[in-house]
Design a protein around this motif. Structure first.
Motif, short mmCIF file in Angstrom:
data_model
loop_
_atom_site.label_atom_id
_atom_site.label_comp_id
_atom_site.label_asym_id
_atom_site.label_seq_id
_atom_site.Cartn_x
_atom_site.Cartn_y
_atom_site.Cartn_z
N LEU A 6 30.72 31.50 65.06
CA LEU A 6 30.45 30.40 65.99
C LEU A 6 29.48 30.88 67.07
N PRO A 7 28.77 29.95 67.68
CA PRO A 7 27.87 30.35 68.77
C PRO A 7 28.61 30.53 70.09
N ARG A 8 28.21 31.56 70.82
CA ARG A 8 28.71 31.82 72.18
C ARG A 8 27.53 31.82 73.12
N THR A 9 27.75 31.31 74.31
CA THR A 9 26.68 31.34 75.31
C THR A 9 26.38 32.78 75.70
N ILE A 10 25.13 33.01 76.02
CA ILE A 10 24.70 34.33 76.47
C ILE A 10 23.65 34.12 77.55
N ARG A 11 23.63 34.99 78.51
CA ARG A 11 22.64 34.90 79.59
C ARG A 11 21.93 36.24 79.70
N ASP A 13 19.16 36.66 81.54
CA ASP A 13 18.64 36.73 82.91
C ASP A 13 19.23 35.56 83.70
N PRO A 14 19.01 35.50 85.00
CA PRO A 14 19.64 34.44 85.80
C PRO A 14 18.94 33.08 85.73
N SER A 15 17.96 32.89 84.86
CA SER A 15 17.16 31.67 84.88
C SER A 15 17.97 30.39 84.65
N ASP A 16 19.04 30.44 83.86
CA ASP A 16 19.83 29.22 83.64
C ASP A 16 20.33 28.62 84.96
N GLU A 17 20.62 29.47 85.93
CA GLU A 17 21.09 28.99 87.23
C GLU A 17 20.05 28.12 87.93
N PHE A 18 18.78 28.35 87.63
CA PHE A 18 17.70 27.59 88.25
C PHE A 18 17.25 26.42 87.38
N VAL A 19 17.49 26.53 86.08
CA VAL A 19 16.99 25.54 85.12
C VAL A 19 17.92 24.34 85.00
N SER A 66 23.44 26.22 78.55
CA SER A 66 22.92 27.56 78.36
C SER A 66 21.65 27.45 77.53
N THR A 67 20.65 28.25 77.83
CA THR A 67 19.41 28.24 77.06
C THR A 67 19.59 28.92 75.71
N LEU A 68 20.43 29.93 75.66
CA LEU A 68 20.62 30.70 74.44
C LEU A 68 22.09 30.83 74.08
N VAL A 69 22.32 30.95 72.78
CA VAL A 69 23.65 31.31 72.27
C VAL A 69 23.46 32.45 71.28
N VAL A 70 24.54 33.15 71.02
CA VAL A 70 24.49 34.29 70.11
C VAL A 70 25.51 34.06 69.00
N VAL A 71 25.12 34.35 67.76
CA VAL A 71 26.00 34.21 66.61
C VAL A 71 27.09 35.27 66.72
N THR A 72 28.35 34.80 66.70
CA THR A 72 29.49 35.67 66.97
C THR A 72 30.61 35.44 65.96
N PRO A 73 31.22 36.50 65.42
CA PRO A 73 32.37 36.31 64.54
C PRO A 73 33.50 35.60 65.28
N ALA A 74 34.23 34.75 64.57
CA ALA A 74 35.35 34.03 65.18
C ALA A 74 36.50 33.97 64.18
N SER A 75 37.69 33.99 64.71
CA SER A 75 38.87 33.85 63.86
C SER A 75 39.17 32.36 63.69
N GLN A 76 40.02 32.05 62.74
CA GLN A 76 40.42 30.65 62.54
C GLN A 76 41.16 30.13 63.78
N ALA A 77 41.94 30.99 64.41
CA ALA A 77 42.64 30.58 65.64
C ALA A 77 41.64 30.27 66.76
N GLU A 78 40.57 31.06 66.87
CA GLU A 78 39.55 30.78 67.89
C GLU A 78 38.82 29.48 67.59
#
Length: 183
Positions: A6-11, A13-19, A66-78
């Motif tokens: 599943l995708p998770r947000t990632i930052r 740099d601090p630009s999302d705070e301004f965008v 969030s501008t970007l997300v990162v592909v992350t392993p997830a369990s069925q419970a998550e």
């Protein structure tokens, strides 16, 4: 692990705070979030709201962007917890008529988010949205480090010159040796 991602947000740099007006915290499960604009006048969107439409991915906990997300392993419970969280957010923030309707919509959104993650773990994803004749169009991109880029040296580096036999600093500088770095 079943191979679910599943995708998770990632930052990065601090630009999302301004965008964006509403920002997602790093590490939240995320979805496209295009549905947040379904009843909006796209021509009236301006500033940070327009930027959220164009390039925002929706964090589930904060319901922020969030501008970007990162592909992350997830369990069925998550995955199930993400569906439950999104269903609750749909009721609270968007007025879904009931839990069952919200749950069905959340299941669909999480399934779509998982389909975006058919990439290696840690692949960065971004979205670009536009309005076209038939509605909102989303284009998803993967961002990968280019291995063919030349690594550049720092503009300034501290170099120690060794003393010569007279106790004076050596006056000859071998630039080629300096560029190669320490041996």
């Amino acid at each position: 692990m079943t191979g679910l991602k599943l995708p998770r947000t990632i930052r990065l740099d601090p630009s999302d705070e301004f965008v964006f007006d509403e920002t997602a915290a790093p590490g939240e499960w995320a979805i496209s979030g295009a549905f947040r604009f379904w009843d909006r006048d796209m021509q009236a969107l301006a500033g940070k709201e327009r930027q959220a439409f164009r390039s925002g991915l929706l964090g589930l906990s904060s319901f922020g962007w969030s501008t970007l997300v990162v592909v992350t392993p997830a369990s069925q419970a998550e995955r199930e917890a993400a569906v439950a969280l999104l269903a609750r957010q749909l009721v609270v923030h968007l007025g879904a008529p009931d839990e069952a309707t919200a749950w069905a919509a959340a299941e669909e959104e999480i399934a779509f988010a998982a389909s975006l993650c058919d990439h290696p773990e840690n692949t960065l994803l971004a979205v670009q949205r536009s309005v076209e004749e038939d509605g909102i169009r989303e284009r998803f991109r993967t961002l990968k480090k280019r291995e063919d880029l030349v690594q550049h040296s720092r503009a300034f580096d501290i170099v120690t010159l060794e003393d010569n036999d007279d106790g004076d600093a050596a006056e000859a500088v071998d630039l080629h040796a300096l560029m190669r770095g320490p041996t």
